[in-house]
Design an enzyme around this catalytic site. Structure first.
Site, PDB file in Angstrom:
ATOM      1  N   ASP A 107     -16.610  -0.280   4.211  1.00 19.79           N
ATOM      2  CA  ASP A 107     -15.437   0.395   3.673  1.00 19.79           C
ATOM      3  C   ASP A 107     -15.355   0.178   2.172  1.00 19.79           C
ATOM      4  O   ASP A 107     -16.223  -0.456   1.567  1.00 19.79           O
ATOM      5  CB  ASP A 107     -14.162  -0.051   4.397  1.00 19.79           C
ATOM      6  CG  ASP A 107     -13.734  -1.473   4.069  1.00 19.79           C
ATOM      7  OD1 ASP A 107     -14.546  -2.233   3.508  1.00 19.79           O
ATOM      8  OD2 ASP A 107     -12.578  -1.827   4.377  1.00 19.79           O
TER       9      ASP A 107
ATOM     10  N   SER B  89      -8.149  -0.402   1.029  1.00 20.28           N
ATOM     11  CA  SER B  89      -9.123  -0.539   2.103  1.00 20.28           C
ATOM     12  C   SER B  89      -9.795   0.797   2.420  1.00 20.28           C
ATOM     13  O   SER B  89     -10.317   1.462   1.527  1.00 20.28           O
ATOM     14  CB  SER B  89      -8.459  -1.150   3.336  1.00 20.28           C
ATOM     15  OG  SER B  89      -9.415  -1.475   4.311  1.00 20.28           O
ATOM     16  N   HIS B  90      -9.753   1.203   3.681  1.00 23.89           N
ATOM     17  CA  HIS B  90     -10.486   2.393   4.128  1.00 23.89           C
ATOM     18  C   HIS B  90      -9.735   3.691   3.868  1.00 23.89           C
ATOM     19  O   HIS B  90     -10.215   4.761   4.245  1.00 23.89           O
ATOM     20  CB  HIS B  90     -10.772   2.271   5.624  1.00 23.89           C
ATOM     21  CG  HIS B  90      -9.533   2.065   6.447  1.00 23.89           C
ATOM     22  ND1 HIS B  90      -8.935   0.825   6.570  1.00 23.89           N
ATOM     23  CD2 HIS B  90      -8.766   2.922   7.164  1.00 23.89           C
ATOM     24  CE1 HIS B  90      -7.864   0.939   7.329  1.00 23.89           C
ATOM     25  NE2 HIS B  90      -7.733   2.205   7.697  1.00 23.89           N
TER      26      HIS B  90
ATOM     27  N   ARG C 268       0.849  -1.181   0.000  1.00 27.41           N
ATOM     28  CA  ARG C 268       0.000   0.000   0.000  1.00 27.41           C
ATOM     29  C   ARG C 268       0.889   1.237   0.000  1.00 27.41           C
ATOM     30  O   ARG C 268       1.765   1.370   0.842  1.00 27.41           O
ATOM     31  CB  ARG C 268      -0.889  -0.022   1.241  1.00 27.41           C
ATOM     32  CG  ARG C 268      -2.237   0.619   1.059  1.00 27.41           C
ATOM     33  CD  ARG C 268      -3.016   0.535   2.348  1.00 27.41           C
ATOM     34  NE  ARG C 268      -3.804  -0.663   2.459  1.00 27.41           N
ATOM     35  CZ  ARG C 268      -4.580  -0.943   3.498  1.00 27.41           C
ATOM     36  NH1 ARG C 268      -4.656  -0.099   4.510  1.00 27.41           N
ATOM     37  NH2 ARG C 268      -5.275  -2.056   3.531  1.00 27.41           N
TER      38      ARG C 268
ATOM     39  N   THR D  11      -2.721  -9.763  14.846  1.00 33.35           N
ATOM     40  CA  THR D  11      -3.561  -9.020  13.910  1.00 33.35           C
ATOM     41  C   THR D  11      -3.215  -9.432  12.481  1.00 33.35           C
ATOM     42  O   THR D  11      -2.053  -9.585  12.131  1.00 33.35           O
ATOM     43  CB  THR D  11      -3.343  -7.508  14.100  1.00 33.35           C
ATOM     44  OG1 THR D  11      -3.790  -7.136  15.408  1.00 33.35           O
ATOM     45  CG2 THR D  11      -4.104  -6.701  13.052  1.00 33.35           C
TER      46      THR D  11
ATOM     47  N   ASP E 298     -13.657  -1.645   0.037  1.00 32.14           N
ATOM     48  CA  ASP E 298     -13.605  -2.965  -0.603  1.00 32.14           C
ATOM     49  C   ASP E 298     -14.556  -3.967   0.028  1.00 32.14           C
ATOM     50  O   ASP E 298     -14.577  -5.142  -0.361  1.00 32.14           O
ATOM     51  CB  ASP E 298     -12.174  -3.520  -0.603  1.00 32.14           C
ATOM     52  CG  ASP E 298     -11.637  -3.761   0.801  1.00 32.14           C
ATOM     53  OD1 ASP E 298     -11.882  -2.911   1.677  1.00 32.14           O
ATOM     54  OD2 ASP E 298     -10.968  -4.781   1.025  1.00 32.14           O
TER      55      ASP E 298
ATOM     56  N   ASP F  57     -14.929  -5.361   3.115  1.00 33.24           N
ATOM     57  CA  ASP F  57     -14.640  -6.371   4.135  1.00 33.24           C
ATOM     58  C   ASP F  57     -14.892  -5.863   5.549  1.00 33.24           C
ATOM     59  O   ASP F  57     -15.066  -6.652   6.469  1.00 33.24           O
ATOM     60  CB  ASP F  57     -13.217  -6.928   3.998  1.00 33.24           C
ATOM     61  CG  ASP F  57     -12.121  -5.875   4.123  1.00 33.24           C
ATOM     62  OD1 ASP F  57     -12.449  -4.671   4.185  1.00 33.24           O
ATOM     63  OD2 ASP F  57     -10.937  -6.259   4.142  1.00 33.24           O
ATOM     64  N   ARG F  58     -14.952  -4.539   5.736  1.00 30.06           N
ATOM     65  CA  ARG F  58     -15.235  -3.973   7.057  1.00 30.06           C
ATOM     66  C   ARG F  58     -16.628  -3.356   7.069  1.00 30.06           C
ATOM     67  O   ARG F  58     -17.150  -2.934   6.034  1.00 30.06           O
ATOM     68  CB  ARG F  58     -14.202  -2.902   7.427  1.00 30.06           C
ATOM     69  CG  ARG F  58     -12.774  -3.408   7.473  1.00 30.06           C
ATOM     70  CD  ARG F  58     -11.829  -2.228   7.656  1.00 30.06           C
ATOM     71  NE  ARG F  58     -10.467  -2.554   7.320  1.00 30.06           N
ATOM     72  CZ  ARG F  58      -9.508  -2.811   8.201  1.00 30.06           C
ATOM     73  NH1 ARG F  58      -9.784  -2.783   9.483  1.00 30.06           N
ATOM     74  NH2 ARG F  58      -8.291  -3.098   7.806  1.00 30.06           N
TER      75      ARG F  58
ATOM     76  N   LYS G  45     -12.513 -11.345   5.927  1.00 30.42           N
ATOM     77  CA  LYS G  45     -13.589 -10.702   6.664  1.00 30.42           C
ATOM     78  C   LYS G  45     -14.628 -10.239   5.660  1.00 30.42           C
ATOM     79  O   LYS G  45     -14.310  -9.961   4.512  1.00 30.42           O
ATOM     80  CB  LYS G  45     -13.075  -9.565   7.528  1.00 30.42           C
ATOM     81  CG  LYS G  45     -12.087  -8.608   6.896  1.00 30.42           C
ATOM     82  CD  LYS G  45     -11.535  -7.660   7.949  1.00 30.42           C
ATOM     83  CE  LYS G  45     -10.430  -6.770   7.390  1.00 30.42           C
ATOM     84  NZ  LYS G  45      -9.136  -7.459   7.291  1.00 30.42           N
TER      85      LYS G  45
ATOM     86  N   SER H  58     -11.037  -4.076  14.402  1.00 30.37           N
ATOM     87  CA  SER H  58     -11.005  -3.040  13.372  1.00 30.37           C
ATOM     88  C   SER H  58     -12.189  -3.168  12.416  1.00 30.37           C
ATOM     89  O   SER H  58     -12.039  -3.028  11.211  1.00 30.37           O
ATOM     90  CB  SER H  58      -9.681  -3.104  12.610  1.00 30.37           C
ATOM     91  OG  SER H  58      -9.461  -4.403  12.101  1.00 30.37           O
TER      92      SER H  58
END
Length: 567
Positions: free
Chosen positions: A292, A121-122, A27, A361, A294, A296-297, A393, A382
């Protein structure tokens, strides 16, 4: 099929020394991928070269992303390089869009060798935002440390990459596209697939859709508000919650995927999903959720803005899995949580006489447990929860679990959570994030703190804050031995556990987009007395936070006056 074979070129390049993937892949700021010559190509080649040549030839891979800026360009490069490196078939989401759970689902469904997920992600999108590439392996989950190390080692010595620069695909046309390549016996195939179909079919086999539809459309209709935050989840929300399950079309907002997510952080927490929180506070809606970029959250809200913390969500869901047909059929074999995550789920596991695994994690640590049949359900603090239906997730799956529980128990979100606290007690939990720190300063802060808490005399210490006295029972740098293969993960976070089971955790994270390091401080305490469950989290945890700040001296050492984000 093309009439003339497409040439395969070998291009000379120079290695980069900063392409070590982290928990969520590689990232960086988008400008790094877009502006540094061959930066993207080098990393894609490193990923492809990490796959054994015999396994790579003629194999199938999945590609998709959250639709952020640079996704289309990156997808085209990945296609050109996959073809040149002997991949036989690529399965790509329509317009390049696939949620992270959908990629995991498709990898498992078609038995692909792995997949590339284009997401940060976010983190923010757009030209000034972040971009990322994540490699998932054949079980559908994130690659383990051994694969990440191999990718990094390749990237450090890479001198050339292979590519078919003349190969062009149409991401907007669902269907099959075949290409003849020079010196290749079989054509290279690209399949553009509907982004939602395969994932939707999986969910149909897990949940009682009729029960959820009855909740959303029946005489006592539950009014919901779902915020896709202009990420990849828009098409999934509209297709599954609205078209399939009957929620009114205006239940879903921000459902058009945008390259910059509308200028917002696609981060499903109260700090960023402000409009959703305000909508729920108005009382019109009985259930709210945000995802989020993508998918997953997720975040869950009840009527009047009642916020369900991720750790509470994990515990409540684990205690109510019998509401889901999938778990009634398969049974529950075990639970797992990341070490910093609240121990609320531990109390559920004890009550249900189910094994509980505490991991570092990173979702990859859950994969081994699920593949070996030890774990059915898992999650992190998270805003990530999932089960063994895939190896990621899964935000929308989590929302459907909540709706299933509400349909079965005929209670509101708040009633369900408060009932849970009444039965098992409440774990007050919070996280302080200090983002964009100087990496060197963050490293030495953690190193010095570890030296303090691992002194022999430290476990006998007492800390007094106001009327509260905390006695240290244990302090260490968390180490995990995988019960499946025996691999050891060290330096996974500093833990201070007190005699009353309260905890303070310090963890150094480098998951951001090249914007420095992050130190996360977690505090947790348990309260059995229902009369004290309504207290403010920050008030309850204030003494523990004060101890954490004093021990770490984080404000003086970083020049910060407070955390970047509190959740």
């Amino acid at each position: 099929m093309e009439t003339n074979p497409i040439p395969v070129l070998t291009v000379q390049t120079s290695p980069f020394d900063d392409q070590r993937p982290g928990t969520n892949g590689l990232r960086k700021k988008t400008a790094v991928f877009e502006g540094k010559k061959n930066y993207l190509q080098n990393y894609v080649q490193s990923v492809l070269s990490s796959i054994d040549l015999r396994d790579r030839q003629g194999c199938t891979m999945v590609v998709g992303g959250d639709g952020r800026y640079f996704t289309r360009t990156a997808t085209e490069v990945i296609v050109q390089m996959a073809a040149a490196n002997g991949i036989g078939r690529l399965v790509i989401g329509h317009n390049g869009l696939l949620s992270t759970p959908a990629v995991s689902c498709i990898i498992r469904k078609i038995k692909a060798i792995g997949g590339l997920i284009l997401t940060a992600s976010h983190c923010p999108g757009g030209p000034t935002g972040d971009f990322g590439i994540k490699f998932n392996i054949a079980n559908g989950g994130p690659c383990p440390d051994t694969v990440m190390d191999k990718i990094y080692q390749v990237s450090r010595t890479l001198e050339e990459f292979t590519i078919c620069p003349d190969l062009r695909i149409d991401l907007s046309r669902v269907g099959r596209q075949d290409f003849d390549l020079e010196n290749k016996f079989k054509p290279f195939r690209v399949e553009i697939v509907d982004s939602v179909d395969v994932y939707l079919n999986l969910l149909r086999g897990i949940f009682d859709f009729n029960a959820i539809k009855g909740l959303l459309t029946g005489p006592e209709q539950l009014k919901i508000r779902i915020d896709a935050m202009n990420g990849v989840m828009g098409p999934y929300v509209r297709r599954i919650l609205c078209d399939e399950l009957g929620a009114p079309a205006n239940s879903a907002v921000n459902c058009v995927p945008l390259e910059d997510f509308g200028g917002q952080h696609p981060n499903p927490n109260p700090s960023y999903a402000v409009s959703l929180v305000e909508s729920l506070k108005g009382g019109e809606f009985g259930f709210g959720a945000a995802f989020d970029s993508d998918g997953d959250r997720y975040m869950i809200l009840g009527q009047n803005g009642f916020f369900v913390s991720p750790s509470d969500s994990l515990a409540v869901m684990s205690a109510n899995l019998s509401c889901i047909p999938y778990f009634r059929q398969t049974g529950v074999r075990g639970f797992a949580r990341s070490m910093p995550t609240s121990t609320a789920i531990d109390r559920v596991a004890k009550a249900m006489k189910v094994a509980l695994y505490e991991t570092p994690t990173g979702w990859r640590f859950f994969g081994n447990l699920m593949d070996s049949g030890r774990c059915s359900f898992c999650g992190e603090e998270s805003f990530g929860t999932g089960s063994d239906h895939i190896r990621e997730k899964d935000g929308l799956w989590s929302v459907l679990v909540w709706l299933s529980i509400m349909a079965s128990r005929k209670q509101s979100v708040e009633e369900i959570v408060r009932d849970h606290w009444a039965k098992l007690g409440r774990n007050f939990f919070c996280r302080f994030d200090y983002d964009a720190l100087d990496p060197r300063a963050a490293f030495y802060l953690m190193k010095d703190l570890e030296a303090v808490i691992t002194e022999k005399a430290f476990p006998s210490q007492k800390f007094a804050v106001g009327n509260n006295v905390y006695s240290v029972e244990k302090a260490d740098n968390f180490e995990y031995i995988d019960p499946v293969d025996g691999t050891v993960a060290r330096n996974q976070g500093l833990r201070i556990i007190f005699s009353d089971s309260s905890r303070i955790i310090f963890r150094l994270s480098g998951a951001g987009g090249g914007m420095g390091a992050t130190i996360r401080i977690y505090a947790e305490t348990f309260e059995r007395d229902p009369e004290r469950h309504n207290r403010e989290t920050q008030v309850v945890l204030g003494p523990l936070i004060a101890i954490a700040l004093k021990l770490s001296n984080i404000h003086d050492r970083t020049g910060r006056r407070g955390p970047t984000v509190i959740t």
